[in-house]
Design an enzyme around this catalytic site. Sequence first.
Site, short mmCIF file in Angstrom:
data_model
loop_
_atom_site.label_atom_id
_atom_site.label_comp_id
_atom_site.label_asym_id
_atom_site.label_seq_id
_atom_site.Cartn_x
_atom_site.Cartn_y
_atom_site.Cartn_z
N TYR A 64 0.85 -1.20 0.00
CA TYR A 64 0.00 0.00 0.00
C TYR A 64 0.88 1.25 0.00
CZ TYR A 64 -4.12 -2.89 1.24
OH TYR A 64 -5.14 -3.82 1.25
N1 LIG Z 1 -7.34 -7.79 0.79
C1 LIG Z 1 -7.49 -7.08 -0.30
O1 LIG Z 1 -7.14 -7.53 -1.40
C2 LIG Z 1 -8.08 -5.70 -0.20
C3 LIG Z 1 -8.52 -5.03 -1.36
C4 LIG Z 1 -9.09 -3.75 -1.21
C5 LIG Z 1 -9.20 -3.18 0.05
N2 LIG Z 1 -8.73 -3.85 1.15
C6 LIG Z 1 -8.83 -3.25 2.51
O2 LIG Z 1 -10.13 -2.74 2.72
C7 LIG Z 1 -10.04 -1.35 3.06
C8 LIG Z 1 -11.28 -0.63 2.61
O3 LIG Z 1 -11.41 -0.71 1.18
P1 LIG Z 1 -12.10 0.49 0.40
O4 LIG Z 1 -11.34 1.74 0.62
O5 LIG Z 1 -12.36 0.03 -0.98
O6 LIG Z 1 -13.48 0.56 1.24
P2 LIG Z 1 -14.88 1.22 1.03
O7 LIG Z 1 -15.28 1.60 2.40
O8 LIG Z 1 -15.76 0.31 0.25
O9 LIG Z 1 -14.65 2.53 0.13
C9 LIG Z 1 -14.00 3.66 0.65
C10 LIG Z 1 -14.16 4.83 -0.32
O10 LIG Z 1 -15.54 5.16 -0.51
C11 LIG Z 1 -15.72 6.57 -0.46
N3 LIG Z 1 -16.45 6.84 0.78
C12 LIG Z 1 -16.30 6.21 1.99
N4 LIG Z 1 -17.14 6.71 2.89
C13 LIG Z 1 -17.85 7.66 2.28
C14 LIG Z 1 -18.89 8.51 2.71
N5 LIG Z 1 -19.36 8.46 3.95
N6 LIG Z 1 -19.43 9.40 1.81
C15 LIG Z 1 -18.97 9.44 0.54
N7 LIG Z 1 -17.99 8.65 0.07
C16 LIG Z 1 -17.42 7.76 0.94
C17 LIG Z 1 -14.33 7.19 -0.45
O11 LIG Z 1 -13.84 7.37 -1.77
P3 LIG Z 1 -14.16 8.67 -2.66
O12 LIG Z 1 -14.50 9.81 -1.77
O13 LIG Z 1 -12.93 8.90 -3.45
O14 LIG Z 1 -15.32 8.27 -3.54
C18 LIG Z 1 -13.52 6.10 0.23
O15 LIG Z 1 -12.14 6.18 -0.04
C19 LIG Z 1 -8.73 -0.90 2.40
O16 LIG Z 1 -8.21 0.28 2.97
C20 LIG Z 1 -7.84 -2.10 2.68
O17 LIG Z 1 -7.36 -2.05 4.02
C21 LIG Z 1 -8.19 -5.10 1.04
#
Ligand SMILES: NC(=O)c1ccc[n+]([C@@H]2O[C@H](COP(=O)([O-])OP(=O)(O)OC[C@H]3O[C@@H](n4cnc5c(N)ncnc54)[C@H](OP(=O)(O)O)[C@@H]3O)[C@@H](O)[C@H]2O)c1
Length: 333
Positions: A64
């Site tokens: 990351y």
């Molecule tokens: N194991 C794996 O292969 C893998 C893969 C992916 C992720 N992960 C883990 O999972 C974690 C979470 O993944 P993710 O970031 O994709 O999670 P997510 O919670 O599905 O999406 C987060 C994104 O959604 C938007 N967002 C979140 N809350 C919001 C709100 N209240 N209002 C408006 N927009 C909002 C933001 O992006 P914008 O504002 O830019 O739209 C934010 O960066 C990662 O940090 C990582 O630790 C693991």
Amino acid sequence: MELTLESVPMGDTGLSVSEIAFGTWRFGRETDAGSTEIDRETAHDLLETYEAAGGRFLDTADIYGDGDSERWLGEWLEERDREDFVVASKIYWPTAEGDPNRKGLNRKHLRRQLDTILDRLGTDYLDVLYIHRWDDATPAREFLRTLDGFVDDGRVHYLGASTLRPNAWKVARANEVARRAGWEPFTVTQPRYNLVDREIEGEYLEFCREQGLGVVPWSPLAQGFLTGKYERGAGVPSESTAAESEGWADRYLTDENFDALDVVRAVASEAGATPAQVALAYQTHHPDLTAPIVGARTTDQLAENLRAATVSLSDDQFDRLETAKAGPFDALL
Ligand SMILES: NC(=O)c1ccc[n+]([C@@H]2O[C@H](COP(=O)([O-])OP(=O)(O)OC[C@H]3O[C@@H](n4cnc5c(N)ncnc54)[C@H](OP(=O)(O)O)[C@@H]3O)[C@@H](O)[C@H]2O)c1
């Protein structure tokens, strides 16, 4: 922020974790448009917001932000008692171009990467080490034995397997090999799961339940789709990093997904909550899941998301969310 996240058991292990984890994938990440998604200062503000809500379960990975996620997390932890936190990281993806030994789960890469991770985080141990993906090029016995050594020498407490959706049987077999050899098995999994990405429903979740594995889903908001900030037929708003990723809009902005989002919005309005909070509350209420790993780009987003812990869903609301989109096996029933 007044909210204290509760602790939940991580599967059948003795470890307790916060009911919502915080993910640091976006720290130092270069977007497809060439900007840094979350810089160091915002990263530390986000961690403080999570800590202030009582959050103690942090998720990172060696790749990351090209290591910045772990470095910035380590700098932040230095000012705190590391013992207060459950820290998880991951190894698998290439860490140098063109060198076959600098990728996957071969012994050389695993050992080097664990040293690197602990150094960046400034800690003696990881609470959880996940294999980020399965490695078909390395014999399972080789990486199982190596991972067991990490648990034996105290540098890793629990072993996890991430994104093994099509490969549940491989983990079942690996855990059997580990048990027969007296090695530490995988006790926690990290799949993608949210109300519009349902591929783990059915066999995978049944496997985790049967084996008592913790299940810590990633992208619980479908990278922002489930927050409700996208409207049917309206294209993508400027405040969206996900939409910059190739293929994201085609995958998520579909009629079927907007139909599921309509259900989330309806439940949100009944519950006096936001769609993001309902999408997360679905996961905290789900009997097969341990704790979703939420992401956020701003502290306001994170504060909103963490308040999901205060949302109570009735059985009827949970059922409507559960059936808002068909799962992979629904057509077979
Ligand atoms: N194991 C794996 O292969 C893998 C893969 C992916 C992720 N992960 C883990 O999972 C974690 C979470 O993944 P993710 O970031 O994709 O999670 P997510 O919670 O599905 O999406 C987060 C994104 O959604 C938007 N967002 C979140 N809350 C919001 C709100 N209240 N209002 C408006 N927009 C909002 C933001 O992006 P914008 O504002 O830019 O739209 C934010 O960066 C990662 O940090 C990582 O630790 C693991």
